[in-house]
Motif scaffolding. Structure first.
Motif, PDB file in Angstrom:
ATOM      1  N   LEU A  78      37.532  39.032  41.268  1.00  0.00           N
ATOM      2  CA  LEU A  78      38.379  39.735  42.242  1.00  0.00           C
ATOM      3  C   LEU A  78      38.607  41.189  41.866  1.00  0.00           C
ATOM      4  CD1 LEU A  78      41.193  37.074  42.845  1.00  0.00           C
ATOM      5  CD2 LEU A  78      39.368  37.687  44.438  1.00  0.00           C
ATOM      6  N   GLY A  79      38.373  41.496  40.600  1.00  0.00           N
ATOM      7  CA  GLY A  79      38.629  42.854  40.133  1.00  0.00           C
ATOM      8  C   GLY A  79      40.105  43.177  40.031  1.00  0.00           C
ATOM      9  N   CYS A  80      40.926  42.142  39.870  1.00  0.00           N
ATOM     10  CA  CYS A  80      42.361  42.417  39.696  1.00  0.00           C
ATOM     11  C   CYS A  80      42.553  43.097  38.336  1.00  0.00           C
ATOM     12  CB  CYS A  80      43.183  41.144  39.803  1.00  0.00           C
ATOM     13  SG  CYS A  80      42.632  39.781  38.780  1.00  0.00           S
ATOM     14  N   THR A  81      43.629  43.895  38.254  1.00  0.00           N
ATOM     15  CA  THR A  81      43.863  44.653  37.024  1.00  0.00           C
ATOM     16  C   THR A  81      44.988  44.049  36.194  1.00  0.00           C
ATOM     17  OG1 THR A  81      45.281  46.089  38.338  1.00  0.00           O
ATOM     18  CG2 THR A  81      43.012  46.827  37.973  1.00  0.00           C
ATOM     19  N   GLY A  82      45.653  43.037  36.752  1.00  0.00           N
ATOM     20  CA  GLY A  82      46.724  42.359  36.036  1.00  0.00           C
ATOM     21  C   GLY A  82      46.868  40.945  36.561  1.00  0.00           C
ATOM     22  N   MET A  83      47.700  40.173  35.904  1.00  0.00           N
ATOM     23  CA  MET A  83      47.884  38.763  36.303  1.00  0.00           C
ATOM     24  C   MET A  83      49.277  38.309  35.872  1.00  0.00           C
ATOM     25  SD  MET A  83      46.487  35.887  37.469  1.00  0.00           S
ATOM     26  CE  MET A  83      44.768  36.388  37.570  1.00  0.00           C
ATOM     27  N   ARG A 107      47.103  40.753  40.169  1.00  0.00           N
ATOM     28  CA  ARG A 107      47.766  42.016  40.494  1.00  0.00           C
ATOM     29  C   ARG A 107      46.747  43.142  40.606  1.00  0.00           C
ATOM     30  NH1 ARG A 107      53.198  41.775  39.765  1.00  0.00           N
ATOM     31  NH2 ARG A 107      53.064  43.667  41.010  1.00  0.00           N
ATOM     32  N   TYR A 108      47.053  44.064  41.476  1.00  0.00           N
ATOM     33  CA  TYR A 108      46.163  45.180  41.763  1.00  0.00           C
ATOM     34  C   TYR A 108      46.964  46.465  41.584  1.00  0.00           C
ATOM     35  CZ  TYR A 108      43.718  41.202  43.758  1.00  0.00           C
ATOM     36  OH  TYR A 108      43.117  39.970  43.920  1.00  0.00           O
ATOM     37  N   ASP A 109      46.279  47.570  41.470  1.00  0.00           N
ATOM     38  CA  ASP A 109      46.990  48.838  41.243  1.00  0.00           C
ATOM     39  C   ASP A 109      47.544  49.387  42.551  1.00  0.00           C
ATOM     40  OD1 ASP A 109      46.574  48.848  38.484  1.00  0.00           O
ATOM     41  OD2 ASP A 109      44.578  49.694  38.727  1.00  0.00           O
TER      42      ASP A 109
END
Ligand code: AMP
Ligand code: ZN
Length: 136
Positions: A78-83, A107-109
């Motif tokens: 998904l290329g999420c930057t956090g979780m 989470r995304y930016d």
């Protein structure tokens, strides 16, 4: 052990269809129907445990291992930057389905606030009292 009329028992055991991301003997990971973010998923044990207090220690360890496996996959795909891992116990904590589940919230930016609180400002004495209450 199955919870009478429990919707997550039915989903986890395949009696109600779901968007399944992962399944093994003991668990099913599904997409949340009301996602907080893109890819919001739930880890469901196939056995019925109402909450963390009922979940056997062995399952606690398995759930966290599975959360890590899914988090790694979601980061990659998904290329999420956090979780955020969120796990609610009891109505006061926001639990609405009383079958243990762990939320995986990618989470995304985008600056959105999902899990947040206003930090309190307890005195050193108050913190010590709370520590003694919990540990005493
Ligand atoms: P909690 O508030 O921690 O009990 O979380 C319950 C979660 O289950 C919420 O995020 C709901 O959107 C989700 N949910 C409820 N019913 C379903 C369902 N049938 N399929 C997928 N997710 C569901
Ligand atoms: Zn159940």
């Amino acid at each position: 052990m199955r919870g009478e009329g429990c919707i997550f028992c039915k989903i986890a055991n395949g009696e109600i269809p779901s968007n399944t991301l992962y399944e093994d003997e003991g668990y099913r990971v599904i997409l949340d129907l009301g996602p907080a973010t893109k890819g919001h998923a739930l880890i469901l044990p196939k056995e019925h445990y109402a909450n963390l207090y009922e979940l056997p220690d062995e399952n606690c360890a398995e759930v966290l291992k599975l959360a890590k496996k899914m988090a790694v996959r979601m980061k990659e795909k998904l290329g999420c930057t956090g979780m955020n891992l969120v796990q609610n116990n009891g109505e006061s904590a926001g639990q609405t389905v009383h079958h243990f589940h762990m939320h995986l919230i990618p989470r995304y930016d985008d600056g959105s606030r999902i899990v947040s609180w206003t930090p309190g400002e307890p005195s050193a004495e108050e913190l010590a009292r709370i520590r003694d209450t919990i540990c005493g």
